[in-house]
Design a protein around this motif. Structure first.
Motif, PDB file in Angstrom:
ATOM      1  N   TYR A   1       0.843  -1.192   0.000  1.00 41.94           N
ATOM      2  CA  TYR A   1       0.000   0.000   0.000  1.00 41.94           C
ATOM      3  C   TYR A   1       0.883   1.248   0.000  1.00 41.94           C
ATOM      4  CZ  TYR A   1      -3.415  -3.500   1.410  1.00 41.94           C
ATOM      5  OH  TYR A   1      -4.203  -4.615   1.461  1.00 41.94           O
ATOM      6  N   PRO A   2       1.376   1.656  -1.184  1.00 37.50           N
ATOM      7  CA  PRO A   2       2.273   2.819  -1.267  1.00 37.50           C
ATOM      8  C   PRO A   2       1.662   4.049  -0.609  1.00 37.50           C
ATOM      9  CG  PRO A   2       2.212   1.665  -3.371  1.00 37.50           C
ATOM     10  CD  PRO A   2       1.136   1.041  -2.516  1.00 37.50           C
ATOM     11  N   GLY A   3       2.478   4.702   0.200  1.00 37.26           N
ATOM     12  CA  GLY A   3       2.026   5.859   0.955  1.00 37.26           C
ATOM     13  C   GLY A   3       1.815   5.535   2.423  1.00 37.26           C
ATOM     14  N   SER A   4       1.597   4.273   2.742  1.00 37.35           N
ATOM     15  CA  SER A   4       1.491   3.861   4.152  1.00 37.35           C
ATOM     16  C   SER A   4       2.881   3.537   4.677  1.00 37.35           C
ATOM     17  CB  SER A   4       0.594   2.641   4.291  1.00 37.35           C
ATOM     18  OG  SER A   4       1.189   1.496   3.688  1.00 37.35           O
ATOM     19  N   ARG A   5       2.995   3.477   5.996  1.00 39.93           N
ATOM     20  CA  ARG A   5       4.272   3.107   6.602  1.00 39.93           C
ATOM     21  C   ARG A   5       4.010   2.521   7.985  1.00 39.93           C
ATOM     22  NH1 ARG A   5       6.165   7.285  10.125  1.00 39.93           N
ATOM     23  NH2 ARG A   5       4.745   9.085  10.088  1.00 39.93           N
ATOM     24  N   THR A   6       5.051   1.935   8.545  1.00 35.67           N
ATOM     25  CA  THR A   6       4.941   1.344   9.867  1.00 35.67           C
ATOM     26  C   THR A   6       6.119   1.753  10.726  1.00 35.67           C
ATOM     27  OG1 THR A   6       4.632  -0.759  11.053  1.00 35.67           O
ATOM     28  CG2 THR A   6       6.106  -0.797   9.174  1.00 35.67           C
ATOM     29  N   THR A   7       5.895   1.888  12.015  1.00 34.65           N
ATOM     30  CA  THR A   7       6.956   2.174  12.983  1.00 34.65           C
ATOM     31  C   THR A   7       6.771   1.231  14.170  1.00 34.65           C
ATOM     32  OG1 THR A   7       5.610   3.943  13.978  1.00 34.65           O
ATOM     33  CG2 THR A   7       7.261   4.600  12.337  1.00 34.65           C
ATOM     34  N   TYR A   8       7.798   1.166  15.048  1.00 34.71           N
ATOM     35  CA  TYR A   8       7.805   0.177  16.114  1.00 34.71           C
ATOM     36  C   TYR A   8       8.357   0.778  17.399  1.00 34.71           C
ATOM     37  CZ  TYR A   8       8.488  -2.127  11.608  1.00 34.71           C
ATOM     38  OH  TYR A   8       8.417  -2.466  10.285  1.00 34.71           O
ATOM     39  N   GLU A   9       7.880   0.245  18.510  1.00 39.27           N
ATOM     40  CA  GLU A   9       8.462   0.553  19.818  1.00 39.27           C
ATOM     41  C   GLU A   9       8.607  -0.754  20.583  1.00 39.27           C
ATOM     42  OE1 GLU A   9       6.002   3.276  21.930  1.00 39.27           O
ATOM     43  OE2 GLU A   9       6.568   5.019  20.722  1.00 39.27           O
ATOM     44  N   VAL A  10       9.744  -0.934  21.240  1.00 38.20           N
ATOM     45  CA  VAL A  10       9.973  -2.113  22.082  1.00 38.20           C
ATOM     46  C   VAL A  10      10.357  -1.638  23.470  1.00 38.20           C
ATOM     47  CG1 VAL A  10      11.390  -4.170  22.464  1.00 38.20           C
ATOM     48  CG2 VAL A  10      10.688  -3.547  20.137  1.00 38.20           C
ATOM     49  N   LYS A  11       9.728  -2.223  24.490  1.00 36.98           N
ATOM     50  CA  LYS A  11      10.036  -1.881  25.872  1.00 36.98           C
ATOM     51  C   LYS A  11      10.369  -3.146  26.652  1.00 36.98           C
ATOM     52  CE  LYS A  11       8.143   0.299  30.037  1.00 36.98           C
ATOM     53  NZ  LYS A  11       6.937   0.953  30.644  1.00 36.98           N
ATOM     54  N   GLU A  12      11.530  -3.147  27.298  1.00 33.71           N
ATOM     55  CA  GLU A  12      11.890  -4.277  28.154  1.00 33.71           C
ATOM     56  C   GLU A  12      10.942  -4.334  29.345  1.00 33.71           C
ATOM     57  OE1 GLU A  12      15.480  -5.383  31.198  1.00 33.71           O
ATOM     58  OE2 GLU A  12      16.081  -4.757  29.178  1.00 33.71           O
ATOM     59  N   GLN A  13      10.439  -5.520  29.647  1.00 30.16           N
ATOM     60  CA  GLN A  13       9.534  -5.700  30.783  1.00 30.16           C
ATOM     61  C   GLN A  13      10.220  -6.414  31.940  1.00 30.16           C
ATOM     62  OE1 GLN A  13       6.174  -7.562  28.704  1.00 30.16           O
ATOM     63  NE2 GLN A  13       5.122  -5.588  28.641  1.00 30.16           N
ATOM     64  N   TYR A  14      10.733  -7.612  31.725  1.00 28.89           N
ATOM     65  CA  TYR A  14      11.514  -8.291  32.754  1.00 28.89           C
ATOM     66  C   TYR A  14      12.370  -9.353  32.074  1.00 28.89           C
ATOM     67  CZ  TYR A  14       7.383 -11.374  32.497  1.00 28.89           C
ATOM     68  OH  TYR A  14       6.346 -12.164  32.054  1.00 28.89           O
ATOM     69  N   ARG A  15      13.299  -9.928  32.838  1.00 31.11           N
ATOM     70  CA  ARG A  15      14.224 -10.905  32.295  1.00 31.11           C
ATOM     71  C   ARG A  15      14.218 -12.174  33.144  1.00 31.11           C
ATOM     72  NH1 ARG A  15      13.477  -8.590  28.386  1.00 31.11           N
ATOM     73  NH2 ARG A  15      14.920  -7.459  27.043  1.00 31.11           N
ATOM     74  N   ASN A  16      14.764 -13.241  32.594  1.00 34.51           N
ATOM     75  CA  ASN A  16      14.789 -14.549  33.240  1.00 34.51           C
ATOM     76  C   ASN A  16      15.636 -14.498  34.514  1.00 34.51           C
ATOM     77  OD1 ASN A  16      14.977 -17.253  33.961  1.00 34.51           O
ATOM     78  ND2 ASN A  16      15.367 -17.969  31.883  1.00 34.51           N
ATOM     79  N   MET A  17      14.998 -14.734  35.660  1.00 36.57           N
ATOM     80  CA  MET A  17      15.708 -14.648  36.939  1.00 36.57           C
ATOM     81  C   MET A  17      16.847 -15.649  37.045  1.00 36.57           C
ATOM     82  SD  MET A  17      13.143 -16.433  39.720  1.00 36.57           S
ATOM     83  CE  MET A  17      11.604 -15.689  39.237  1.00 36.57           C
ATOM     84  N   LYS A  18      16.825 -16.701  36.234  1.00 28.47           N
ATOM     85  CA  LYS A  18      17.892 -17.704  36.260  1.00 28.47           C
ATOM     86  C   LYS A  18      19.245 -17.064  35.994  1.00 28.47           C
ATOM     87  CE  LYS A  18      18.856 -22.181  36.515  1.00 28.47           C
ATOM     88  NZ  LYS A  18      18.460 -23.016  37.675  1.00 28.47           N
ATOM     89  N   GLU A  19      19.263 -16.015  35.184  1.00 31.94           N
ATOM     90  CA  GLU A  19      20.514 -15.337  34.855  1.00 31.94           C
ATOM     91  C   GLU A  19      21.172 -14.754  36.096  1.00 31.94           C
ATOM     92  OE1 GLU A  19      19.741 -12.524  31.708  1.00 31.94           O
ATOM     93  OE2 GLU A  19      18.571 -13.976  30.558  1.00 31.94           O
ATOM     94  N   VAL A  20      20.378 -14.439  37.110  1.00 32.92           N
ATOM     95  CA  VAL A  20      20.899 -13.919  38.375  1.00 32.92           C
ATOM     96  C   VAL A  20      21.063 -15.032  39.400  1.00 32.92           C
ATOM     97  CG1 VAL A  20      20.418 -12.386  40.327  1.00 32.92           C
ATOM     98  CG2 VAL A  20      19.918 -11.627  37.986  1.00 32.92           C
ATOM     99  N   LEU A  21      20.031 -15.877  39.543  1.00 34.57           N
ATOM    100  CA  LEU A  21      20.019 -16.860  40.623  1.00 34.57           C
ATOM    101  C   LEU A  21      21.093 -17.928  40.465  1.00 34.57           C
ATOM    102  CD1 LEU A  21      16.176 -17.255  41.124  1.00 34.57           C
ATOM    103  CD2 LEU A  21      17.805 -16.196  42.688  1.00 34.57           C
ATOM    104  N   GLN A  22      21.547 -18.167  39.251  1.00 38.30           N
ATOM    105  CA  GLN A  22      22.615 -19.150  39.080  1.00 38.30           C
ATOM    106  C   GLN A  22      23.905 -18.725  39.772  1.00 38.30           C
ATOM    107  OE1 GLN A  22      23.277 -19.597  34.878  1.00 38.30           O
ATOM    108  NE2 GLN A  22      23.674 -17.435  34.533  1.00 38.30           N
ATOM    109  N   HIS A  23      24.020 -17.447  40.073  1.00 46.39           N
ATOM    110  CA  HIS A  23      25.192 -16.944  40.803  1.00 46.39           C
ATOM    111  C   HIS A  23      24.974 -16.927  42.311  1.00 46.39           C
ATOM    112  CE1 HIS A  23      26.891 -15.881  36.939  1.00 46.39           C
ATOM    113  NE2 HIS A  23      25.848 -15.117  36.656  1.00 46.39           N
ATOM    114  N   HIS A  24      23.787 -17.331  42.764  1.00 43.18           N
ATOM    115  CA  HIS A  24      23.460 -17.356  44.194  1.00 43.18           C
ATOM    116  C   HIS A  24      22.794 -18.688  44.519  1.00 43.18           C
ATOM    117  CE1 HIS A  24      24.230 -12.986  44.480  1.00 43.18           C
ATOM    118  NE2 HIS A  24      23.683 -12.942  43.282  1.00 43.18           N
ATOM    119  N   PRO A  25      23.509 -19.813  44.369  1.00 42.02           N
ATOM    120  CA  PRO A  25      22.881 -21.130  44.482  1.00 42.02           C
ATOM    121  C   PRO A  25      22.291 -21.426  45.857  1.00 42.02           C
ATOM    122  CG  PRO A  25      25.279 -21.323  44.374  1.00 42.02           C
ATOM    123  CD  PRO A  25      24.953 -19.907  44.032  1.00 42.02           C
ATOM    124  N   GLN A  26      22.836 -20.811  46.918  1.00 43.15           N
ATOM    125  CA  GLN A  26      22.341 -21.111  48.257  1.00 43.15           C
ATOM    126  C   GLN A  26      20.887 -20.668  48.452  1.00 43.15           C
ATOM    127  OE1 GLN A  26      24.263 -19.118  51.604  1.00 43.15           O
ATOM    128  NE2 GLN A  26      24.068 -20.968  52.865  1.00 43.15           N
TER     129      GLN A  26
END
Length: 417
Positions: free
Chosen positions: A313-338
């Motif tokens: 559809y010439p004349g139309s266009r698209t844009t995007y926004e991305v927002k981080e919401q949260y991340r996998n806690m494993k990436e942190v907890l693997q450093h705190h096994p206790q």
């Protein structure tokens, strides 16, 4: 552990779920709804009545409280956290909880809407709960055990520890958050004031659940820019952005990458809202995957599909926004096994077999982990969340309480002199 008053956790939950605390994703305020504070104020009063003198509610809807240490060892400061809000997916107004004593395994017909029937066939976990006391709502609302079961367990832990000072433990912090269900649960939390070293959220389901891994999550909005024109003279001019958005949604994968098609560790893209006009329309997505790197791949796919639409559809266009919401806690907890290991040991000591599941969702604990507070998620018994068929086992809640009492003592035994 010493004998506890059996009805206590149950009675707390029955009180708490009758207070409407539904959060609102469209509200810009913090908390998103003032009614969440109705429960929070009650919790502060009950904590103060226990003798926990620093319990208070702040302007953003957070409840903070401290149970003083009974040990002279250098025990890490533990925070127990649950959220007071209920999900916007289902009404939380006028909740009428029902206790089904000594559940037999028969279908549970909810009286205010007999079409709502909780069966073992639809809810297999109930097979394990025959003989337990099951709490449900009445059929027209959710129950709110997510996460008022966690709130009730933490509150009863506080009451139990205050009443039994002979039990050795370090300093314990209590945190009740608003707006977890809309992804803002720790937006305004004051970690310096909280003063904890580690944390556990009480927001998991089945008996023994110990969750130290969750989806990584982004929010993405795809905008379609059309060309507006008077419909009476629109031929050759009008490009309707709503139609572009509709064509885009129809182009999403049909056999993969959707919540209804995925399980286990499979990720997805999920359109959650479409709004707009002929000139500008937007499609809001949640993007989920256990592998954080794959979020970018999913977002690239959406961009590619949108670009293919507007090229037609010439004349139309698209844009995007991305927002981080949260991340996998494993990436942190693997450093705190206790942190996870002692929770597992506490369960085993209480006769509970740990069940480690990856969370196909997120918790306050995921964000707290990345804010410097390692925080896995522990079971409460809450099941069939965000629905009129939500239920919880009283015995699961009691087991959760026993595990917490054991856990704080294990941290004390493993601490330095």
């Amino acid at each position: 552990m010493p004998e506890m008053d059996r009805p206590a956790v149950k009675d707390r939950l029955l009180r708490y779920v009758q207070i409407d605390t539904q959060s609102d994703p469209l509200s810009p305020t913090q908390p998103s709804t003032e009614k969440q504070k109705d429960l929070s104020r009650l919790l502060v009063k009950e904590l103060l009545d226990m003798g926990i003198g620093d319990a208070h509610l702040d302007e953003y809807g957070y409840v903070y409280a401290t149970i003083p240490a009974t040990s002279t060892r250098k025990v890490p400061v533990i925070c127990f956290c649950s959220h007071v809000d209920t999900a916007p997916d289902c009404s939380g107004t006028g909740v009428q909880p029902i206790v089904h004593t000594a559940y037999t395994g028969a279908p549970i017909v909810l009286p205010q809407d007999p079409s709502q029937v909780i069966t073992i066939e639809e809810h297999p976990y109930l097979k394990e709960k025959i003989g337990d006391d099951i709490i449900t709502a009445s059929g027209t609302t959710l129950l709110g055990a997510d996460d008022k079961a966690g709130v009730a367990i933490i509150m009863e832990l506080a009451a139990y520890l205050v009443a039994n000072p002979q039990l050795l433990h370090g300093e314990i912090k209590i945190l009740f958050t608003p707006d977890e269900e809309i992804g803002r649960g720790v937006d305004k939390v004051n970690l310096k004031k909280l003063g904890a070293d580690i944390a556990y959220t009480l927001d998991a389901g089945e008996l023994g659940s110990l969750e130290d891994e969750n989806f990584s999550a982004d929010g993405m909005t795809v905008y379609f820019h059309g060309i507006a024109a008077h419909p009476g003279s629109a031929k050759g001019k009008l490009i309707n952005a709503i139609k572009l958005a509709g064509e885009f949604v129809a182009s999403l994968p049909k056999e993969k990458l959707a919540p209804e098609l995925t399980e286990g560790r499979e990720g997805f893209v999920h359109p959650v809202r479409i709004t707009g006009s002929a000139e500008l329309a937007q499609v809001d997505f949640i993007i989920r995957d256990f592998d954080t790197q794959k979020l970018g791949e999913h977002e690239f796919l959406l961009q590619h599909l949108a670009d293919e639409i507007v090229l037609k559809y010439p004349g139309s266009r698209t844009t995007y926004e991305v927002k981080e919401q949260y991340r996998n806690m494993k990436e942190v907890l693997q450093h705190h096994p206790q942190v996870t290991a002692l929770a597992e040991q506490a369960m085993l000591n209480c006769g509970v077999q740990p069940r480690k599941f990856p969370i196909r969702g997120g918790t306050d604990g995921a964000r707290l982990s990345f804010m410097g507070l390692p925080c896995p998620n522990l079971f409460t018994g809450e099941m069939s969340l965000h629905s009129k068929q939500e239920y919880v086992s009283v015995q699961d809640m009691e087991k959760s309480l026993a595990v917490l009492v054991e856990l704080v003592q294990l941290w004390e035994k493993n601490a330095a002199e």
